[in-house]
Write a protein that holds these residues in place. Structure first.
Motif, PDB file in Angstrom:
ATOM      1  N   ALA A 175       1.741   6.449  -7.152  1.00  0.00           N
ATOM      2  CA  ALA A 175       0.554   7.074  -7.746  1.00  0.00           C
ATOM      3  C   ALA A 175       0.858   8.372  -8.502  1.00  0.00           C
ATOM      4  CB  ALA A 175      -0.503   7.301  -6.664  1.00  0.00           C
ATOM      5  N   GLN A 230       0.836  -1.208   0.000  1.00  0.00           N
ATOM      6  CA  GLN A 230       0.000   0.000   0.000  1.00  0.00           C
ATOM      7  C   GLN A 230       0.868   1.254   0.000  1.00  0.00           C
ATOM      8  OE1 GLN A 230      -2.999  -0.100   3.072  1.00  0.00           O
ATOM      9  NE2 GLN A 230      -4.041  -1.848   2.141  1.00  0.00           N
ATOM     10  N   TRP A 231       1.959   1.202   0.785  1.00  0.00           N
ATOM     11  CA  TRP A 231       2.875   2.338   0.814  1.00  0.00           C
ATOM     12  C   TRP A 231       3.461   2.581  -0.585  1.00  0.00           C
ATOM     13  CZ3 TRP A 231       8.065   2.845  -0.301  1.00  0.00           C
ATOM     14  CH2 TRP A 231       8.635   4.079   0.055  1.00  0.00           C
ATOM     15  N   ALA A 284      -2.974   1.854 -10.302  1.00  0.00           N
ATOM     16  CA  ALA A 284      -4.248   1.411  -9.743  1.00  0.00           C
ATOM     17  C   ALA A 284      -5.100   0.684 -10.785  1.00  0.00           C
ATOM     18  CB  ALA A 284      -5.008   2.614  -9.185  1.00  0.00           C
ATOM     19  N   GLU A 330       2.135   1.666  -3.489  1.00  0.00           N
ATOM     20  CA  GLU A 330       1.107   2.143  -4.410  1.00  0.00           C
ATOM     21  C   GLU A 330       0.922   3.657  -4.267  1.00  0.00           C
ATOM     22  OE1 GLU A 330      -1.953  -0.671  -3.327  1.00  0.00           O
ATOM     23  OE2 GLU A 330      -0.780  -2.258  -4.288  1.00  0.00           O
ATOM     24  N   GLU A 331       0.975   4.148  -3.018  1.00  0.00           N
ATOM     25  CA  GLU A 331       0.882   5.598  -2.801  1.00  0.00           C
ATOM     26  C   GLU A 331       2.119   6.312  -3.336  1.00  0.00           C
ATOM     27  OE1 GLU A 331       0.039   6.657   1.293  1.00  0.00           O
ATOM     28  OE2 GLU A 331      -1.535   5.112   1.328  1.00  0.00           O
ATOM     29  N   PHE A 332       3.265   5.701  -3.134  1.00  0.00           N
ATOM     30  CA  PHE A 332       4.525   6.265  -3.614  1.00  0.00           C
ATOM     31  C   PHE A 332       4.483   6.412  -5.134  1.00  0.00           C
ATOM     32  CE2 PHE A 332       8.849   5.773  -5.193  1.00  0.00           C
ATOM     33  CZ  PHE A 332       9.604   6.595  -4.356  1.00  0.00           C
TER      34      PHE A 332
END
Lengths: 419, 85
Positions: A241, A234-235, B63, A237-239
């Motif tokens: 994005a 998750q970290w 995503a 994926e945020e990094f």
């Protein structure tokens, strides 16, 4: 004066076929510059030079098979006149002649091995035959008969030193590679470059030789642990994005960093076992198992993996994987890994129990990322995990050290942004 | 850009072939998992997306990777993105 030699690109390498020079006499060379290309069982490798100077004399010629450690060129050091160096080394024989010159020694099997310290351990394609029966252990004789290895020829090649099973098996693997390569060459390709004729067969033989040695010499132990990577993913994926495609970091790079940082806490897994003892390495150079299209693997190193930031590590990994797959690896990519990581990423199986690459003493395996139900605070939640394994060398560490490593690895995945 | 289904399909084929030259699209079942069928690991897949971006100008966010499981899904996704662009 500097002697530029055929490098050893792994414990299994005995020689390489010289392909071409990238430098010329009179040319200044910088440390790290690619000096020549050599064909090995791992493909064509660009060989770097590690001393600055001026090229004085090129000795190796295209098509020659040159043993590890043999001089390929003479380089004048800073302050030396390269032409004077070239003249004073004019008597140095070409590699083929140098090999031939060793034959008289090879023909004296009774000479004590200790009397030959300066000779290469093995001289491929030696022409001489010993006058006495070859000295070999009974097990080695039995294995030679099974594999069809000519002990007389092998004795000549080992300068009469007693032959053990390991050498017989290495000779068989090398012979298999050469036979395969030669067979393909005779089928119509250029006969001058045998190693290029069947790279798959040569690579398979090299892998077989290294893994056979590993399983014979290294008392492996294996540990495994399921590690939750949901937070790390998750970290990441945020990094990623806000980042454009070319700057995104893959989980493979994050996992590599986690492994390198966890290794700092268990340094006895990082280093090399040479001459009967373990040499711990301060630097962490992680060999990354890279599969090639068309089969086979190479294990290029990501250097100082614990000291790079995540984007730097991604760039380094990307660079080395791209060069491995396009056949443009350099000698420094293959020479000095201190541990191996095999990461199956998001394809493949869930658990991998790896075979340690000698002379290293540990291998870390990461399986594919899978979705799992986990219990957290008494409730069942969806999460993602990987199975991490450690193959360790019992000559150096016990399961306790391996367990400490897997615990440290878990902590790294739990806190992906820690420095 | 006027992207017909044919030009999108050709861009996908060219992008994959740039990374995996041996990819056999004739034998590929468009409804089977794309990456497994073509043996594309995460590096290969990222490189395919970079190639696609160069050809079609579509930047695919991480995503959306879950929407790209099969060739059929990829073609549909790209058509929709180019339509709305």
């Amino acid at each position: 004066m500097i002697e530029f030699r055929m490098p050893s690109l792994g414990a299994d390498m005995e020689d390489g076929v010289f392909v071409e020079w990238c430098v010329a006499p009179g040319e200044p060379v910088a440390r790290g510059q690619v000096a020549c290309v050599v064909e090995t069982q791992k493909g064509a490798i660009e060989v770097e030079i590690w001393d600055a100077g001026t090229v004085a004399r090129l000795i190796a010629e295209p098509g020659q098979r040159i043993p590890v450690g043999q001089t390929m060129a003479i380089v004048a050091s800073a302050g030396e006149d390269w032409q004077a160096v070239a003249t004073s080394t004019a008597t140095l024989a070409a590699p083929a002649a140098a090999v031939a010159a060793l034959s008289p020694l090879a023909q004296a099997p009774a000479a004590p091995a200790a009397g030959l310290p300066s000779q290469p351990a093995r001289v491929p394609a030696a022409t001489g035959r010993p006058a006495l029966p070859p000295r070999a252990s009974p097990a080695a004789r039995r294995r030679a008969a099974e594999l069809g290895v000519d002990l007389d020829a092998l004795a000549a090649a080992t300068a009469g030193a007693p032959i053990n099973v390991a050498e017989v098996e290495r000779a068989a693997a090398t012979a298999a590679a050469r036979t395969a390569a030669t067979g393909a060459a005779e089928a119509g390709a250029t006969a001058a470059a045998p190693a290029a004729a069947s790279p798959e067969a040569a690579m398979r033989a090299a892998i077989a030789a290294a893994m056979t040695r590993s399983k014979r010499e290294i008392p492996h132990y294996y540990l495994g642990s399921e590690i939750e990577v949901e937070r790390a993913l998750q970290w990441l994926e945020e990094f990623n994005a806000p980042r454009p495609l070319a700057q995104r970091v893959l989980f493979a790079a994050l996992a590599l960093r986690a492994v390198a940082l966890a290794l700092r806490e268990v340094p006895d897994l990082n280093g090399r076992f040479v001459d009967g003892r373990f040499h711990r390495s301060e630097a962490i150079h992680v060999g990354v198992v890279t599969s090639l299209r068309g089969g086979g693997v190479v294990v290029p190193a990501v250097h100082d993996a614990d000291r790079l930031t995540l984007p730097e590590l991604m760039a380094s990994l990307r660079d080395v994987v791209a060069r491995a797959r396009s056949g443009r690896l350099r000698s420094s990519d293959l020479a000095d890994s201190t541990i191996t990581l095999t990461n199956l990423g998001d394809l493949g199986v869930e658990t991998v129990y790896g075979v340690i690459y000698p002379p290293q003493v540990a291998l870390v395996g990461l399986g594919r990322v899978v979705s799992r139900a986990a219990v957290r605070g008494g409730a069942i939640v969806a999460t993602r995990t990987v199975n991490a394994t450690l193959s360790g060398d019992h000559r150096v560490t016990d399961g306790l050290a391996g367990a400490r490593f897997l615990t440290a690895l878990r902590a790294r995945f739990d806190d992906p942004q820690a420095p | 850009m006027s992207a017909t289904p044919e030009t999108i399909r050709q861009a996908v084929i060219d992008s994959v072939r740039a990374i995996a030259p041996e990819a056999d699209f004739a034998a590929l079942d468009p409804r089977r998992p794309f990456r497994e069928e073509l043996d594309l690991d995460s590096f290969d897949f990222l490189n395919v997306l970079i190639e696609l971006h160069a050809r079609l100008g579509v930047e695919i966010p991480e995503a959306d990777y879950g929407k790209l499981g099969t060739l059929e899904a990829i073609l549909g996704y790209l058509a929709a993105r180019l339509e709305s662009a």
